[in-house]
Design a protein around this motif. Structure first.
Motif: not given
Length: 110
Positions: A28-33
């Motif tokens: 759930k680490e959306w920032g780098r997507l």
């Protein structure tokens, strides 16, 4: 010495990027997507240009087919993890839009 195909290299890079996207989505680490999605898009654009111009031997074709299958499976899982997040975001945006319209009609809420 075997010279690596640029097409195979691009597919390897694409598979690696999708794998990283999957790891990040599971965490759930959306920032780098978005950054990785841009990278994937650039690789696909590059493949569209170079793939028709490069002939692959049977081993390279087999490698590319395995990479494409891996990409397809992992991309489907990434999409499945992202979709609920997008749906939630759209729901929140809809709620904010509704509040804004009510504020215009009835004045600001306290």
């Amino acid at each position: 010495m075997l010279v690596q195909s640029e097409v195979v290299h691009c597919y390897e890079e694409l598979a690696s990027s999708i794998s990283l996207m999957l790891v990040l989505a599971r965490a759930k680490e959306w920032g780098r997507l978005p950054e990785l999605e841009s990278r994937c898009s650039a690789l696909v654009d590059k493949l569209k240009l170079i793939e028709p111009q490069e002939a692959l031997d049977a081993t390279q074709v087999e490698m590319v087919l395995r990479l494409i299958d891996r990409i397809r499976v992992e991309q489907a899982e990434v999409s499945g993890l992202i979709k609920p997040q997008i749906d939630d975001l759209l729901g929140r945006m809809g709620h904010l839009h509704q509040q804004k319209n009510l504020g215009k009609a009835y004045g600001p809420t306290h």
